[in-house]
Design a protein around this motif. Sequence first.
Motif, PDB file in Angstrom:
ATOM      1  N   PHE A 157      18.167   3.216   0.258  1.00 32.16           N
ATOM      2  CA  PHE A 157      18.864   3.498   1.421  1.00 32.16           C
ATOM      3  C   PHE A 157      19.509   3.052   2.211  1.00 32.16           C
ATOM      4  N   THR A 158      18.995   1.543   2.105  1.00 31.73           N
ATOM      5  CA  THR A 158      18.926   0.647   2.569  1.00 31.73           C
ATOM      6  C   THR A 158      20.351  -0.729   1.650  1.00 31.73           C
ATOM      7  N   GLN A 159      20.720  -1.827   2.196  1.00 26.96           N
ATOM      8  CA  GLN A 159      20.676  -3.034   1.281  1.00 26.96           C
ATOM      9  C   GLN A 159      20.368  -4.062   1.193  1.00 26.96           C
ATOM     10  N   ILE A 160      19.542  -4.172   0.578  1.00 24.59           N
ATOM     11  CA  ILE A 160      18.655  -5.176   1.045  1.00 24.59           C
ATOM     12  C   ILE A 160      18.445  -6.015   0.026  1.00 24.59           C
ATOM     13  N   ASP A 161      18.186  -7.092   0.398  1.00 22.87           N
ATOM     14  CA  ASP A 161      17.951  -8.627  -1.498  1.00 22.87           C
ATOM     15  C   ASP A 161      16.728  -8.043  -2.073  1.00 22.87           C
ATOM     16  N   PRO A 162      16.584  -7.468  -3.095  1.00 19.29           N
ATOM     17  CA  PRO A 162      15.030  -7.267  -3.820  1.00 19.29           C
ATOM     18  C   PRO A 162      14.087  -8.633  -3.444  1.00 19.29           C
ATOM     19  N   ALA A 163      15.417  -9.472  -3.884  1.00 14.16           N
ATOM     20  CA  ALA A 163      14.407 -10.550  -3.036  1.00 14.16           C
ATOM     21  C   ALA A 163      13.033 -10.868  -2.342  1.00 14.16           C
ATOM     22  N   LEU A 164      13.617 -10.046  -0.888  1.00  9.98           N
ATOM     23  CA  LEU A 164      13.147  -9.963   0.224  1.00  9.98           C
ATOM     24  C   LEU A 164      12.160  -9.320   0.783  1.00  9.98           C
ATOM     25  N   ASP A 185       9.641  -7.655  -0.992  1.00 10.94           N
ATOM     26  CA  ASP A 185       8.618  -7.921  -1.404  1.00 10.94           C
ATOM     27  C   ASP A 185       7.530  -8.584   0.206  1.00 10.94           C
ATOM     28  N   THR A 186       8.013  -9.573   0.759  1.00  6.19           N
ATOM     29  CA  THR A 186       7.706 -10.098   2.097  1.00  6.19           C
ATOM     30  C   THR A 186       7.752  -9.198   3.628  1.00  6.19           C
ATOM     31  N   MET A 187       8.600  -8.572   3.396  1.00  3.50           N
ATOM     32  CA  MET A 187       8.744  -7.544   4.266  1.00  3.50           C
ATOM     33  C   MET A 187       7.937  -6.899   4.743  1.00  3.50           C
ATOM     34  N   ASN A 209      -0.002   2.880   0.881  1.00  2.00           N
ATOM     35  CA  ASN A 209       0.104   3.373  -1.021  1.00  2.00           C
ATOM     36  C   ASN A 209       2.125   1.789   0.111  1.00  2.00           C
ATOM     37  N   PRO A 210       2.071   0.426   0.146  1.00  2.00           N
ATOM     38  CA  PRO A 210       2.664   0.043   0.511  1.00  2.00           C
ATOM     39  C   PRO A 210       4.165  -0.175  -0.107  1.00  2.00           C
ATOM     40  N   ASP A 211       3.817  -0.548  -1.374  1.00  2.00           N
ATOM     41  CA  ASP A 211       4.598  -1.229  -2.768  1.00  2.00           C
ATOM     42  C   ASP A 211       5.613   0.730  -2.872  1.00  2.00           C
ATOM     43  N   ALA A 212       5.011   1.604  -2.850  1.00  2.00           N
ATOM     44  CA  ALA A 212       5.514   2.619  -3.129  1.00  2.00           C
ATOM     45  C   ALA A 212       6.821   2.818  -1.717  1.00  2.00           C
ATOM     46  N   VAL A 213       6.405   2.500  -0.356  1.00  2.00           N
ATOM     47  CA  VAL A 213       7.383   2.502   0.386  1.00  2.00           C
ATOM     48  C   VAL A 213       8.153   1.117   0.585  1.00  2.00           C
ATOM     49  N   ARG A 214       8.295   0.115  -1.019  1.00  5.38           N
ATOM     50  CA  ARG A 214       9.570  -0.549  -0.237  1.00  5.38           C
ATOM     51  C   ARG A 214      10.311  -0.424  -1.840  1.00  5.38           C
ATOM     52  N   ALA A 215       9.148   0.558  -2.380  1.00  2.51           N
ATOM     53  CA  ALA A 215       9.686   0.549  -3.748  1.00  2.51           C
ATOM     54  C   ALA A 215      10.997   1.597  -3.376  1.00  2.51           C
ATOM     55  N   GLU A 216      11.193   2.659  -2.393  1.00  2.00           N
ATOM     56  CA  GLU A 216      12.074   3.449  -1.513  1.00  2.00           C
ATOM     57  C   GLU A 216      13.083   2.920  -1.150  1.00  2.00           C
ATOM     58  N   PHE A 275      16.515  -7.004   8.802  1.00  4.16           N
ATOM     59  CA  PHE A 275      17.162  -8.204   9.061  1.00  4.16           C
ATOM     60  C   PHE A 275      16.356  -8.807   9.643  1.00  4.16           C
ATOM     61  N   LEU A 276      14.985  -8.859  10.283  1.00  2.95           N
ATOM     62  CA  LEU A 276      13.461  -9.993  10.580  1.00  2.95           C
ATOM     63  C   LEU A 276      14.104 -11.012   9.652  1.00  2.95           C
ATOM     64  N   GLY A 277      13.494 -10.322   8.417  1.00  4.01           N
ATOM     65  CA  GLY A 277      13.375 -10.761   6.859  1.00  4.01           C
ATOM     66  C   GLY A 277      14.857 -11.791   6.709  1.00  4.01           C
ATOM     67  N   VAL A 278      15.617 -11.411   6.629  1.00  8.16           N
ATOM     68  CA  VAL A 278      16.678 -12.122   5.963  1.00  8.16           C
ATOM     69  C   VAL A 278      16.782 -13.312   7.145  1.00  8.16           C
ATOM     70  N   LEU A 279      16.654 -13.228   8.111  1.00  4.50           N
ATOM     71  CA  LEU A 279      17.015 -14.328   9.646  1.00  4.50           C
ATOM     72  C   LEU A 279      16.066 -15.578   9.086  1.00  4.50           C
TER      73      LEU A 279
END
Length: 329
Positions: free
Chosen positions: A274-281, A283-285, A263-270, A204-208
């Motif tokens: 299990f979350t409803q996150i805009d894919p555009a956000l 990479d910057t989270m 491997n932070p990219d592996a974290v982002r890929a998951e 939610f932080l990144g979204v705001l």
Amino acid sequence: MKRAAKVLTGFAALTLALTACGTGGSAAPTQATTDGELQTVNVGAVPVVDVAALYIGENEGYFEEEGIALNIEFGQGSAAMIPALLNGQYDIQYGGSVNLLQAVGSGLPLVATAVGGRTTGVVGEDHGGVVVPADSDIQSAKDLEGKTVAVNALKGLHEVFLWSAITKDGGDPSKVNFVELALPDMGAALESGQIDAASTAEPFLGVLLGGGMRLAVSTYAEADPDLVTALYFTTAEKASTDRDLIERFNRALEKSFAYADENPDAVRAELSNFTQIDPALIDTMILTNFTWGLSEADLQLIADLAADAGTLEDPDDAAEKAGAFVAAG
């Protein structure tokens, strides 16, 4: 994934509910199999970034190596899910660090078993923070005096850690009007002027911030740069009678944390699993700090901050009881 159906507010309500239903329904100790069949370990969790480590561990085979098959069930909040843990629906639970210490302080028989997540310790680059409208006059924690600040649970993790951050900045947290608001609703409340600031966390932080809001306080990092924000925990009975299971789970989780850290990219890929996150956000989270290890000092710090905020009466006792598994090595 199944969702926890029971929602309770406040640990007094939790204690009453557990007194009524008893804890005698706890599942029998999970025994290691001898024929190669994997044990199912039920984990209760909330769908936040930290939990990606569990999925990474599954993908990399770390839990299978320890004879474990994970069944992850999501609920609406760690406090509301504790009755299910005590009644044997879950073997292990992931939740907020403050929630656990408060639960133990209220008399619930729980112990911390492993770290769930940490602050990055970097102000301005952490996964939890207070956001304000771009034109707000709030520039630091002290400026929250006299303002209305939304948190997702009164007397919970965000309020407790903000209490510390405000105090360290020379402010008086007792002059802040904390109000409870669901994390997804904070953006609209900020835009309408219903609240002056919102204490939130990723995603939610990144979204705001992506929607034009401004970061004013790095809640966790400013409270303490070594803060443990989340924990894995279980019942005191489970930790005693089925220690082998907890140790095997922890060995797999430690490997998962190490892989996630490297491997932070592996974290982002998951995350989209299990979350409803805009894919555009994604990479910057800002991700959690996946540094492994949990000490008695970590638990004492959380307990002390909760006591400073007036949400825990006996921090030493709560820290000692919550840390029984850790202290036993």
